[in-house]
Structures are given as structure tokens and as C-alpha cells.
Design an enzyme around this catalytic site. Structure first.
Site, mmCIF file in Angstrom:
data_model
loop_
_atom_site.group_PDB
_atom_site.id
_atom_site.type_symbol
_atom_site.label_atom_id
_atom_site.label_comp_id
_atom_site.label_asym_id
_atom_site.label_seq_id
_atom_site.Cartn_x
_atom_site.Cartn_y
_atom_site.Cartn_z
ATOM 1 N N GLN A 1 -8.920 0.227 6.900
ATOM 2 C CA GLN A 1 -8.374 -0.679 7.903
ATOM 3 C C GLN A 1 -7.610 0.098 8.975
ATOM 4 O O GLN A 1 -7.029 1.155 8.701
ATOM 5 C CB GLN A 1 -7.504 -1.756 7.270
ATOM 6 C CG GLN A 1 -6.150 -1.315 6.789
ATOM 7 C CD GLN A 1 -5.329 -2.431 6.149
ATOM 8 O OE1 GLN A 1 -4.130 -2.261 5.991
ATOM 9 N NE2 GLN A 1 -5.948 -3.526 5.744
ATOM 10 N N HIS B 1 -7.955 0.508 2.373
ATOM 11 C CA HIS B 1 -7.536 -0.791 1.848
ATOM 12 C C HIS B 1 -7.924 -0.899 0.381
ATOM 13 O O HIS B 1 -7.132 -1.308 -0.443
ATOM 14 C CB HIS B 1 -8.151 -1.943 2.647
ATOM 15 C CG HIS B 1 -7.639 -3.294 2.228
ATOM 16 N ND1 HIS B 1 -7.958 -4.459 2.888
ATOM 17 C CD2 HIS B 1 -6.842 -3.671 1.193
ATOM 18 C CE1 HIS B 1 -7.372 -5.488 2.299
ATOM 19 N NE2 HIS B 1 -6.698 -5.036 1.250
ATOM 20 N N PHE C 1 1.257 -2.239 -3.823
ATOM 21 C CA PHE C 1 -0.074 -2.336 -3.231
ATOM 22 C C PHE C 1 -1.115 -1.701 -4.149
ATOM 23 O O PHE C 1 -2.149 -2.298 -4.457
ATOM 24 C CB PHE C 1 -0.043 -1.648 -1.864
ATOM 25 C CG PHE C 1 -1.332 -1.684 -1.090
ATOM 26 C CD1 PHE C 1 -2.283 -2.680 -1.280
ATOM 27 C CD2 PHE C 1 -1.598 -0.708 -0.140
ATOM 28 C CE1 PHE C 1 -3.462 -2.710 -0.540
ATOM 29 C CE2 PHE C 1 -2.769 -0.724 0.603
ATOM 30 C CZ PHE C 1 -3.696 -1.730 0.392
ATOM 31 N N HIS D 1 -1.730 -3.672 -7.328
ATOM 32 C CA HIS D 1 -2.586 -4.835 -7.070
ATOM 33 C C HIS D 1 -4.050 -4.419 -6.997
ATOM 34 O O HIS D 1 -4.920 -5.082 -7.589
ATOM 35 C CB HIS D 1 -2.164 -5.497 -5.754
ATOM 36 C CG HIS D 1 -3.151 -6.500 -5.240
ATOM 37 N ND1 HIS D 1 -3.254 -7.785 -5.744
ATOM 38 C CD2 HIS D 1 -4.113 -6.395 -4.277
ATOM 39 C CE1 HIS D 1 -4.222 -8.430 -5.113
ATOM 40 N NE2 HIS D 1 -4.762 -7.617 -4.218
ATOM 41 N N GLU D 2 -4.325 -3.325 -6.267
ATOM 42 C CA GLU D 2 -5.707 -2.879 -6.116
ATOM 43 C C GLU D 2 -6.307 -2.474 -7.458
ATOM 44 O O GLU D 2 -7.469 -2.756 -7.737
ATOM 45 C CB GLU D 2 -5.785 -1.711 -5.122
ATOM 46 C CG GLU D 2 -5.511 -2.111 -3.683
ATOM 47 C CD GLU D 2 -6.489 -3.153 -3.168
ATOM 48 O OE1 GLU D 2 -7.705 -2.944 -3.320
ATOM 49 O OE2 GLU D 2 -6.040 -4.177 -2.629
ATOM 50 N N LYS E 1 -6.680 -5.853 -9.756
ATOM 51 C CA LYS E 1 -7.687 -6.802 -9.288
ATOM 52 C C LYS E 1 -9.078 -6.186 -9.226
ATOM 53 O O LYS E 1 -10.060 -6.811 -9.632
ATOM 54 C CB LYS E 1 -7.308 -7.345 -7.908
ATOM 55 C CG LYS E 1 -8.307 -8.389 -7.393
ATOM 56 C CD LYS E 1 -7.863 -9.008 -6.080
ATOM 57 C CE LYS E 1 -8.872 -10.053 -5.615
ATOM 58 N NZ LYS E 1 -8.450 -10.702 -4.341
ATOM 59 N N HIS E 2 -9.176 -4.950 -8.727
ATOM 60 C CA HIS E 2 -10.484 -4.333 -8.480
ATOM 61 C C HIS E 2 -10.794 -3.172 -9.419
ATOM 62 O O HIS E 2 -11.895 -3.079 -9.963
ATOM 63 C CB HIS E 2 -10.562 -3.851 -7.026
ATOM 64 C CG HIS E 2 -10.340 -4.926 -6.020
ATOM 65 N ND1 HIS E 2 -11.256 -5.921 -5.772
ATOM 66 C CD2 HIS E 2 -9.291 -5.162 -5.187
ATOM 67 C CE1 HIS E 2 -10.787 -6.731 -4.830
ATOM 68 N NE2 HIS E 2 -9.604 -6.288 -4.455
#
Length: 228
Positions: A36, A63, A113, A116-117, A120-121
Site C-alpha cells: 500500500q 499490507h 498490526f 492481526h495479519e 487472520k491470514h
């Protein structure tokens, strides 16, 4: 008295155990590697907050590295027991701060951050990559796709100027070798601006590939490349 084993119950337990393993090691078809542009992230009515380490360099930031399926869907939060452990990426920390900064408010050190990444991923790629390898793979893909240099060499600069969407796509395809997906957002004056670039990588997270499916573009034919 002899007790006969309850094969029905045993079968159910085995099935449940197998399903549990499958949920934690879900297969996927490819990765979206998403970078990004911080100028577009900050240049909206929501604004941004610089990391505690200071204003990032004027460069595309990572990102995420997101497992996806060829039908356009994606897995998420595949292993709730696999928590982010910053000690696993201790040697990557300086590179993470430089190339994967958080611009969300309030200002942070990036750990929220990155956590979270991963949860989630990243947990959906554990069959291929452990936690350290997941983040390291993204950093290495960033080195292979220096978008700012690629666009600059094509005469497309972050100078608040407007450029055709097709020229941006063509420049990145010529520089990386594969067709990108472009995502735009709008500034406070509702002008379409270059926000995120999607490239696809194989399931090992090592090499770029042609995307099986690209995200739907919401860009205008002319796109602003805002300063940062």
C-alpha cells in the site's frame, strides 16, 4: 462382564479430530501479496498516525500476504491457538519496522498490526510456512517488487499528478513480469488515488505468479499518485 467397544463413538471422535487438524492446516491456492502507498492511506478524511519510530520513508509498505482460493474466496483465522509471538521475528524486526509499518491510529510499534495479519491470514498458511517464514517471505517478495522504482522508471511519480490506470498496470507488469491488481481509494475531495497493489505468489510464498483472479478495481481511468 465384557464391555464391547463403542465403535460408533470412536468413529465420531476420529472424524472430529481429523476435522480439527484440517481446520488448522487449511489448503489454499495462492497468496495475494499486497503493498500500500502511505500517501493514499493518509490522504483521506480519516487521516493516519505515524509509527512510534517516526514517519516512514516514502515507499510502498507491506499490507499483507493473504492466502486465497481460485474461486475468489479465502480462508481466515484458521488456527485460534497459534498466537503471534514477536520473539519468532526478533531478527526481522528492523526490516518489519521499515517495510511493514502501521499507519493506523493511535500510533503504535506495529505489533498489533502484525499480530492481526498473522492470526487472520498467516495461520491459514501454516501447512507451508511457520510464523518466522511467513513474515520473512513477505519481506523477500517486497525486495523482488520495488514498486516505487518501477513506477518512477516509467515516469510515474508520487507528485500528486494524475496517471492513466492502464499506464500504471503496464509499468508494474513490465517491471515485475506479472499483471497486478490495482486498488484505489478517494481523498477528502473524492479524487481517485493509487492505494494498493496486488501481486500473486505461489503457495510457498517464494515466487510471483500470474494471478488466477484479480480483485475488482474501483479506480477511475485517471488515478492520482499522491505525495507522502
Amino acid at each position: 462382564m465384557n464391555m464391547k467397544p463403542n465403535f460408533s463413538l470412536l468413529s465420531k471422535l476420529i472424524v472430529l479430530q481429523c476435522l480439527s487438524v484440517l481446520c488448522c492446516s487449511q489448503d489454499f491456492d495462492f497468496f495475494y501479496f499486497v503493498q500500500q502507498w502511505p500517501g493514499a492511506f493518509c490522504d483521506t478524511k480519516h487521516g493516519c498516525c505515524y509509527p512510534k519510530t517516526g514517519k516512514p520513508t516514502a515507499d510502498f509498505g507491506i499490507h499483507g500476504l493473504w492466502p486465497n482460493y481460485k474461486d475468489g474466496s479465502w480462508p481466515s483465522n484458521c488456527d485460534p491457538d497459534s498466537v503471534f509471538d514477536k520473539s519468532q521475528i526478533a531478527e526481522l524486526m528492523s526490516s518489519m519496522e521499515k517495510h511493514w509499518p502501521s499507519l493506523s491510529c493511535p500510533s503504535s510499534n506495529g505489533l498489533r498490526f502484525w499480530s492481526h495479519e498473522w492470526q487472520k491470514h498467516g495461520t491459514c498458511s501454516e501447512s507451508e510456512l511457520d510464523q518466522r517464514d511467513y513474515f520473512d517471505s513477505a519481506l523477500k517478495l517486497k525486495q523482488k517488487a520495488n514498486l516505487l522504482n518501477i513506477l518512477h522508471n516509467a515516469g510515474i511519480k508520487a507528485d500528486d499528478g494524475f496517471y492513466s490506470l492502464e499506464s500504471i498496470k503496464e509499468a508494474i507488469k513490465n517491471g515485475v513480469g506479472f499483471t497486478p491488481g490495482i486498488e484505489c481509494n478517494v481523498d477528502a475531495k473524492h479524487k481517485s488515488q493509487l492505494y494498493q497493489v496486488y501481486l500473486c505468489a505461489d503457495t510457498s510464498g517464494s515466487d510471483f505468479i500470474e494471478c488466477p483472479i484479480l480483485p475488482t478495481s474501483r479506480c477511475g481511468s485517471q488515478v492520482q499518485f499522491p505525495k507522502f
